[in-house]
Design a protein around this motif. Structure first.
Motif, mmCIF file in Angstrom:
data_model
loop_
_atom_site.group_PDB
_atom_site.id
_atom_site.type_symbol
_atom_site.label_atom_id
_atom_site.label_comp_id
_atom_site.label_asym_id
_atom_site.label_seq_id
_atom_site.Cartn_x
_atom_site.Cartn_y
_atom_site.Cartn_z
ATOM 1 N N ASN A 218 3.114 5.442 8.546
ATOM 2 C CA ASN A 218 2.176 6.230 9.124
ATOM 3 C C ASN A 218 0.732 7.123 8.565
ATOM 4 O O ASN A 218 0.548 7.851 8.733
ATOM 5 C CB ASN A 218 2.768 7.041 10.065
ATOM 6 C CG ASN A 218 3.649 6.499 11.774
ATOM 7 O OD1 ASN A 218 2.720 5.677 12.191
ATOM 8 N ND2 ASN A 218 5.077 6.914 12.487
ATOM 9 N N ASN A 219 1.475 7.037 6.726
ATOM 10 C CA ASN A 219 1.029 8.272 6.443
ATOM 11 C C ASN A 219 -0.319 7.316 4.999
ATOM 12 O O ASN A 219 -0.298 7.824 3.769
ATOM 13 C CB ASN A 219 1.492 9.761 5.582
ATOM 14 C CG ASN A 219 2.249 10.149 6.398
ATOM 15 O OD1 ASN A 219 1.048 10.587 7.050
ATOM 16 N ND2 ASN A 219 3.677 10.127 6.859
ATOM 17 N N LEU A 220 -0.078 5.583 5.551
ATOM 18 C CA LEU A 220 0.061 5.410 4.188
ATOM 19 C C LEU A 220 -1.313 4.111 4.940
ATOM 20 O O LEU A 220 -1.739 4.340 5.801
ATOM 21 C CB LEU A 220 0.428 4.216 3.955
ATOM 22 C CG LEU A 220 2.022 4.508 3.357
ATOM 23 C CD1 LEU A 220 2.209 3.173 2.667
ATOM 24 C CD2 LEU A 220 1.606 5.070 1.648
ATOM 25 N N THR A 221 -2.550 3.765 4.320
ATOM 26 C CA THR A 221 -3.416 3.169 4.374
ATOM 27 C C THR A 221 -3.315 1.585 4.029
ATOM 28 O O THR A 221 -2.615 1.425 3.037
ATOM 29 C CB THR A 221 -5.081 3.420 4.149
ATOM 30 O OG1 THR A 221 -4.906 3.024 2.397
ATOM 31 C CG2 THR A 221 -5.342 4.761 4.126
ATOM 32 N N ASP A 222 -4.319 1.105 4.419
ATOM 33 C CA ASP A 222 -3.931 -0.856 4.229
ATOM 34 C C ASP A 222 -3.529 -1.385 1.750
ATOM 35 O O ASP A 222 -2.898 -1.726 2.009
ATOM 36 C CB ASP A 222 -4.049 -1.803 4.471
ATOM 37 C CG ASP A 222 -4.131 -1.805 6.402
ATOM 38 O OD1 ASP A 222 -2.775 -1.868 6.469
ATOM 39 O OD2 ASP A 222 -4.739 -2.612 7.202
ATOM 40 N N ASP A 223 -4.909 -0.338 1.975
ATOM 41 C CA ASP A 223 -5.451 -0.308 0.285
ATOM 42 C C ASP A 223 -3.721 0.352 -0.221
ATOM 43 O O ASP A 223 -3.783 -0.185 -1.305
ATOM 44 C CB ASP A 223 -6.329 0.123 0.239
ATOM 45 C CG ASP A 223 -7.479 -0.370 0.413
ATOM 46 O OD1 ASP A 223 -7.221 -1.616 0.765
ATOM 47 O OD2 ASP A 223 -8.525 0.117 0.490
ATOM 48 N N THR A 224 -3.042 1.798 0.249
ATOM 49 C CA THR A 224 -2.238 1.600 -0.825
ATOM 50 C C THR A 224 -1.086 1.185 -0.396
ATOM 51 O O THR A 224 -0.010 1.029 -1.143
ATOM 52 C CB THR A 224 -2.109 3.107 -0.089
ATOM 53 O OG1 THR A 224 -1.732 3.942 1.344
ATOM 54 C CG2 THR A 224 -2.952 4.425 -0.532
ATOM 55 N N CYS B 291 -0.893 -2.312 7.513
ATOM 56 C CA CYS B 291 0.598 -1.261 7.911
ATOM 57 C C CYS B 291 0.661 -1.754 9.371
ATOM 58 O O CYS B 291 2.028 -1.712 9.285
ATOM 59 C CB CYS B 291 0.206 0.308 7.982
ATOM 60 S SG CYS B 291 -0.543 0.675 5.754
ATOM 61 N N CYS B 292 0.030 -2.372 10.252
ATOM 62 C CA CYS B 292 -0.434 -2.067 11.602
ATOM 63 C C CYS B 292 1.617 -3.583 11.749
ATOM 64 O O CYS B 292 2.510 -3.813 12.197
ATOM 65 C CB CYS B 292 -1.183 -3.232 12.276
ATOM 66 S SG CYS B 292 -0.706 -3.061 13.405
#
Length: 166
Positions: free
Chosen positions: A20-26, A77-78
């Motif tokens: 919930n605290n990440l982006t796809d890039d991270t 992430c999803c």
């Protein structure tokens, strides 16, 4: 619910908070040395381990080397959240006796070997395995300057707590 299953669910819910605290890039960033792996590869690997447990065949055998390795889980992430939620749901509805035996195949470095496990020992291994990978994820997050507010993330419950030197 069995304490081993409850522990696994509690441990996996830490990944929910993380995702919930990440982006796809991270999630897919592989820039941290020395291994250049991503948070996503470790999350996918953890979930694949559990998925193998739920893929027991009619002969009561599990092959831990037969992982799905869905690359989208490593980068989106999803997709990682969906996979994680499906594993948690399977844990929530797991009804076999933890003392029941099954045959588990794994590669320990010298080729595949099949061993007798109990479901309890396999789920306990999966939980410890998850915590171990969380420690690696913690290292990656440090390298990416990602803050995650869970002081126990990646620490085995048996690890002695550090005391303040003040």
């Amino acid at each position: 619910m069995d304490i081993i299953i409850e522990s696994s669910i509690q441990t996996l819910k830490k990944a929910q908070a993380l995702l919930n605290n990440l982006t796809d890039d991270t999630l897919c960033n592989k820039s941290v040395s020395p291994y250049y792996s991503s948070i996503g590869t470790h999350i996918r690997h953890i979930l694949d381990f559990y998925d193998c447990i739920f893929s027991v065949n009619l002969e009561n055998k599990i092959d831990l080397t037969a992982r799905s390795r869905n690359k989208e889980v490593e980068t989106v992430c999803c997709s990682a959240k969906t996979y994680l939620n499906s594993i948690i749901e399977k844990l929530n509805t797991f009804e076999l006796d933890m003392t029941d035996s099954l045959l588990v195949t794994d590669d320990l470095g010298l080729g595949k070997v099949t061993m007798t496990y109990s479901y309890g020992s396999l789920f306990a291994q999966a939980n410890s395995h998850t915590i171990h990978h969380y420690a690696i994820i913690n290292y990656i997050m440090e390298g990416l300057n990602i803050s995650f507010k869970d002081s126990e993330f990646g620490y085995n419950p048996t690890t002695p707590k550090q005391t303040s030197l003040n």
